[in-house]
Design a protein around this motif. Structure first.
Motif, PDB file in Angstrom:
ATOM      1  N   TYR A 163      -1.429   5.200   8.040  1.00 50.84           N
ATOM      2  CA  TYR A 163      -1.277   3.813   8.502  1.00 50.84           C
ATOM      3  C   TYR A 163      -1.332   2.849   7.315  1.00 50.84           C
ATOM      4  CZ  TYR A 163      -1.936  -0.300  11.481  1.00 50.84           C
ATOM      5  OH  TYR A 163      -1.787  -1.516  12.111  1.00 50.84           O
ATOM      6  N   ALA A 164      -2.284   3.062   6.410  1.00 51.71           N
ATOM      7  CA  ALA A 164      -2.422   2.187   5.241  1.00 51.71           C
ATOM      8  C   ALA A 164      -1.182   2.257   4.350  1.00 51.71           C
ATOM      9  CB  ALA A 164      -3.667   2.560   4.448  1.00 51.71           C
ATOM     10  N   ALA A 165      -0.593   3.458   4.237  1.00 54.68           N
ATOM     11  CA  ALA A 165       0.611   3.620   3.418  1.00 54.68           C
ATOM     12  C   ALA A 165       1.790   2.845   3.992  1.00 54.68           C
ATOM     13  CB  ALA A 165       0.968   5.097   3.294  1.00 54.68           C
ATOM     14  N   GLU A 166       1.786   2.625   5.286  1.00 53.79           N
ATOM     15  CA  GLU A 166       2.905   1.959   5.953  1.00 53.79           C
ATOM     16  C   GLU A 166       2.703   0.447   6.119  1.00 53.79           C
ATOM     17  OE1 GLU A 166       3.090   4.132   9.583  1.00 53.79           O
ATOM     18  OE2 GLU A 166       4.187   5.838   8.712  1.00 53.79           O
ATOM     19  N   ASN A 167       1.504  -0.043   5.791  1.00 60.65           N
ATOM     20  CA  ASN A 167       1.194  -1.460   5.997  1.00 60.65           C
ATOM     21  C   ASN A 167       0.625  -2.045   4.710  1.00 60.65           C
ATOM     22  OD1 ASN A 167       1.420  -2.079   9.141  1.00 60.65           O
ATOM     23  ND2 ASN A 167       0.590  -0.020   8.916  1.00 60.65           N
ATOM     24  N   VAL A 168       1.410  -2.913   4.068  1.00 56.22           N
ATOM     25  CA  VAL A 168       1.119  -3.309   2.690  1.00 56.22           C
ATOM     26  C   VAL A 168      -0.139  -4.162   2.550  1.00 56.22           C
ATOM     27  CG1 VAL A 168       3.492  -3.115   1.901  1.00 56.22           C
ATOM     28  CG2 VAL A 168       2.710  -5.271   2.896  1.00 56.22           C
ATOM     29  N   ASN A 169      -0.550  -4.880   3.577  1.00 56.27           N
ATOM     30  CA  ASN A 169      -1.737  -5.730   3.437  1.00 56.27           C
ATOM     31  C   ASN A 169      -2.971  -5.088   4.068  1.00 56.27           C
ATOM     32  OD1 ASN A 169      -1.032  -6.010   6.127  1.00 56.27           O
ATOM     33  ND2 ASN A 169      -1.595  -8.179   6.224  1.00 56.27           N
ATOM     34  N   PHE A 170      -2.913  -3.779   4.294  1.00 57.24           N
ATOM     35  CA  PHE A 170      -4.012  -3.033   4.909  1.00 57.24           C
ATOM     36  C   PHE A 170      -4.490  -1.996   3.891  1.00 57.24           C
ATOM     37  CE2 PHE A 170      -5.914   0.284   7.494  1.00 57.24           C
ATOM     38  CZ  PHE A 170      -6.555  -0.391   8.517  1.00 57.24           C
ATOM     39  N   TYR A 171      -5.724  -2.162   3.415  1.00 56.92           N
ATOM     40  CA  TYR A 171      -6.251  -1.304   2.358  1.00 56.92           C
ATOM     41  C   TYR A 171      -7.452  -0.508   2.870  1.00 56.92           C
ATOM     42  CZ  TYR A 171      -3.571  -4.629  -0.458  1.00 56.92           C
ATOM     43  OH  TYR A 171      -2.573  -5.417  -0.972  1.00 56.92           O
ATOM     44  N   LEU A 172      -7.604   0.684   2.352  1.00 57.09           N
ATOM     45  CA  LEU A 172      -8.746   1.527   2.717  1.00 57.09           C
ATOM     46  C   LEU A 172      -9.764   1.557   1.596  1.00 57.09           C
ATOM     47  CD1 LEU A 172      -7.121   4.672   4.400  1.00 57.09           C
ATOM     48  CD2 LEU A 172      -8.226   2.724   5.518  1.00 57.09           C
ATOM     49  N   CYS A 173     -11.021   1.365   1.940  1.00 57.34           N
ATOM     50  CA  CYS A 173     -12.126   1.640   1.023  1.00 57.34           C
ATOM     51  C   CYS A 173     -12.704   2.977   1.455  1.00 57.34           C
ATOM     52  CB  CYS A 173     -13.182   0.540   1.099  1.00 57.34           C
ATOM     53  SG  CYS A 173     -14.536   0.785  -0.070  1.00 57.34           S
ATOM     54  N   ASP A 174     -12.762   3.926   0.531  1.00 61.23           N
ATOM     55  CA  ASP A 174     -13.023   5.331   0.877  1.00 61.23           C
ATOM     56  C   ASP A 174     -14.514   5.627   0.974  1.00 61.23           C
ATOM     57  OD1 ASP A 174     -12.806   8.010   1.350  1.00 61.23           O
ATOM     58  OD2 ASP A 174     -11.339   8.376  -0.229  1.00 61.23           O
ATOM     59  N   MET A 175     -15.094   5.314   2.123  1.00 59.31           N
ATOM     60  CA  MET A 175     -16.506   5.602   2.366  1.00 59.31           C
ATOM     61  C   MET A 175     -16.768   7.098   2.410  1.00 59.31           C
ATOM     62  SD  MET A 175     -17.985   2.600   2.711  1.00 59.31           S
ATOM     63  CE  MET A 175     -19.360   2.572   3.850  1.00 59.31           C
ATOM     64  N   SER A 176     -15.794   7.851   2.909  1.00 62.02           N
ATOM     65  CA  SER A 176     -15.961   9.306   2.979  1.00 62.02           C
ATOM     66  C   SER A 176     -16.120   9.896   1.585  1.00 62.02           C
ATOM     67  CB  SER A 176     -14.751   9.930   3.684  1.00 62.02           C
ATOM     68  OG  SER A 176     -14.906  11.331   3.784  1.00 62.02           O
ATOM     69  N   ALA A 177     -15.331   9.384   0.620  1.00 61.30           N
ATOM     70  CA  ALA A 177     -15.443   9.870  -0.759  1.00 61.30           C
ATOM     71  C   ALA A 177     -16.790   9.494  -1.362  1.00 61.30           C
ATOM     72  CB  ALA A 177     -14.311   9.298  -1.612  1.00 61.30           C
ATOM     73  N   ILE A 178     -17.311   8.310  -1.023  1.00 63.50           N
ATOM     74  CA  ILE A 178     -18.630   7.904  -1.528  1.00 63.50           C
ATOM     75  C   ILE A 178     -19.698   8.853  -1.011  1.00 63.50           C
ATOM     76  CG2 ILE A 178     -20.376   6.090  -1.448  1.00 63.50           C
ATOM     77  CD1 ILE A 178     -18.077   4.058  -1.403  1.00 63.50           C
ATOM     78  N   GLN A 179     -19.617   9.203   0.273  1.00 62.27           N
ATOM     79  CA  GLN A 179     -20.599  10.146   0.815  1.00 62.27           C
ATOM     80  C   GLN A 179     -20.476  11.508   0.151  1.00 62.27           C
ATOM     81  OE1 GLN A 179     -21.947  10.186   5.007  1.00 62.27           O
ATOM     82  NE2 GLN A 179     -21.011  12.212   5.135  1.00 62.27           N
TER      83      GLN A 179
END
Length: 573
Positions: A163-179
């Motif tokens: 979804y983020a790749a298809e929507n330019v103003n929608f960004y993901l902060c990777d909480m899963s990677a932090i955990q």
């Protein structure tokens, strides 16, 4: 990285002197300490994050109501934190037949939230993805069972990436990677959650805030562009001048494997568009030998944009690298195994990032991964060719030294520019320049892909993109002009930005000549310009004055019908 109490102390500083960004924080769990950590981290990274925090668990009410406090605040960034723990509670209330729809239903809700925000705001959205929870109902079989919570959670995170790749103003902060980095016990503490509804521990808040502000910074054009690397005991084990080519440590045996994997990481950065430079105390010929002759080297000379090896001090050499690349020191990262060299560079070059590399080279990569030095909010095909462009720029610098007359040098370049309006092919690069250009940017207005796309064909917005090529090579798309009709007689220069790597080649005159012709052809008399100062664009404060504009209040005017085109050595193709 600072602890939470130190970030809290930052709020006592005069944050209001920093560039402001209005940030709204919405969560389905308690977020007041996260808000504090974000604001404190913003200060460290040079931003005044003006925070507005929604009441607990009011995400949908705030987003779906066009008259809500959220939209009255008019945020530039909206952070949405919907936690895996609340999702787990929702999962427990579903009947068995609904289990397999959890990810699908949550994505439908996220899409509705996104659409509602787009309808009522121009804010960028940062959405926290979901930390992993295994409720242990099915054990390892959960990975095969679509009805399991673990399966749905992993599916949801995957769908979020799509979804983020298809929507330019929608960004993901990777909480899963932090955990994954810190471990679940450090991320989530049951006693804190039960008593306060906080799903993030105090200890992890600085890391979550840092990742979030890194992303905000990248969206606002603050990011690293260049990695400068020492050689001996940094790029390889040993000292090339003493040990010789055959005895440096690189390859797949022993500690050489750590240096090889370190080089692979640098190679991937180069392929992504990060400029790679070398700064080494060495003779040039000796320092270059491994890149040309050692069979186990991953990096080669054509991966290096600027190669600086001599016996001068490294701070001076980094200044020389900066002069060739023409980028800010705050966009540079310097890696060196020697603590003395690190301290010397850090003390003498304000703004440069100098990580404290571990003593053991085997720990280099895990340490650097955790720092998240090269956050980005965009990526385009132009990035892939960046090293080659800066290598060509180094050749131009050498060639220019052979001329005593600047005009003769410019004429010798045989420069050509393609001028086009915005279109679906150049939109990603135009947007990227808008996000990344800081120094040669008169008003520093940031535009997303969607913003740029909306300008195409607009009856009162006129767009220009400029490429620049010469006998040494093609710089690609390097300048952007956006004109807006202010009246039947006046065109306002909403955006004038340019890549710094093409400064002092007459591009400013070529651009003004081009838009003057456009104004005349469309019967506009005046071009109106404006300079909005930022901490980084002081170099263009006299831009309009130098081009012959006259001041009118805080803005600048030039009569297009009376303007005399300036000489330049660029041909329009």
């Amino acid at each position: 990285m600072k602890v939470f109490s130190e970030l809290k102390k930052n709020l006592k500083n005069n944050i209001s002197t920093l560039p402001p960004i209005k940030v709204a924080l919405l969560g389905d769990t308690a977020t007041q300490f996260l808000s504090t950590a974000l604001r404190g981290t913003g200060f460290d990274q040079g931003f005044d994050l003006q925070m507005w925090e929604a009441d607990f668990n009011q995400v949908e009410r705030q987003v779906f109501d066009p008259t809500s406090e959220l939209y009255q605040f008019a945020p530039q960034v909206i952070i949405i934190f919907q936690s895996a723990h609340k999702l787990l509670g929702k999962y427990g209330k579903l009947n068995t037949q609904q289990y397999h729809c959890l990810a699908e239903d949550q994505m439908a809700l996220i899409d509705k939230l996104h659409s509602a925000i787009n309808n009522n705001s121009k804010a960028r959205i940062i959405y926290y993805n979901y930390t992993e929870i295994d409720d242990a109902i099915f054990g390892s079989y959960a990975n095969k069972l679509e009805q399991s919570f673990l399966f749905q959670l992993r599916k949801l995170n995957y769908e979020l990436m799509i979804y983020a790749a298809e929507n330019v103003n929608f960004y993901l902060c990777d909480m899963s990677a932090i955990q994954n980095q810190v471990g679940k016990p450090a991320m989530f503490q049951t006693s804190v959650y039960i008593n306060t509804e906080m799903v993030l521990s105090i200890e992890v808040l600085p890391l979550v805030a840092a990742r979030t502000v890194d992303l905000i910074g990248a969206i606002w054009g603050k990011f690293k562009k260049c990695l400068i690397v020492d050689l001996d005991n940094t790029m390889w084990g040993g000292i090339i001048g003493d040990d010789g080519l055959e005895n440096i440590q690189v390859g797949n045996i022993g500690i050489g494997k750590a240096f090889t994997e370190f080089q692979y990481w640098i190679k991937k950065l180069k392929n992504r568009g990060i400029i790679i430079a070398v700064c080494s105390k060495n003779t040039q010929e000796t320092a270059m030998e491994p890149f040309a002759k050692h069979p186990d080297m991953v990096l080669h000379l054509d991966d290096i944009a600027v190669f600086m090896a001599n016996w001068d001090n490294k701070a001076d050499n980094i200044r020389k690298i900066q002069a060739v690349l023409n980028i800010g020191f705050d966009t540079m990262v310097f890696l060196d195994d020697n603590p003395f060299e690190r301290a010397m560079v850090r003390d003498n070059i304000p703004g440069i990032t100098v990580p404290e590399l571990p003593e053991d080279p085997a720990d280099y990569l895990e340490y650097l991964y955790a720092l998240n030095l090269f956050e980005t909010a965009s990526y385009s095909n132009e990035d892939i060719e960046r090293t080659k462009k800066y290598q060509v720029e180094a050749k131009r610098t050498v060639a220019q030294a052979g001329y005593t007359n600047e005009a003769d040098f410019l004429q010798s370049l045989d420069m050509v520019s393609i001028v086009e309006p915005f279109n679906k092919f150049n939109t990603p690069r135009v947007s990227q320049l808008s996000q990344r250009s800081n120094q040669f940017n008169l008003r520093t207005v940031r535009y997303t892909d969607a913003d740029i796309a909306a300008m195409i064909g607009h009856e009162s917005i006129f767009s220009f993109s400029f490429t620049l090529a010469d006998k040494f090579g093609d710089n690609g798309l390097i300048a952007v002009i956006i004109l807006k009709k202010e009246s039947n007689d006046v065109l306002f220069i909403d955006t004038w930005l340019m890549s710094c790597r093409v400064l002092k080649r007459g591009m400013e005159n070529f651009i003004l000549n081009t838009i003057i012709v456009f104004a005349r052809q469309n019967d506009y008399t005046w071009l109106k310009g404006e300079y909005l100062p930022t901490p980084k664009n002081a170099m263009v404060k006299d831009h309009y004055h130098n081009l012959g504009f006259v001041p009118e209040g805080s803005q600048w005017m030039v009569n297009a019908k009376e303007y005399t085109p300036q000489n330049c050595f660029i041909q329009k193709k």
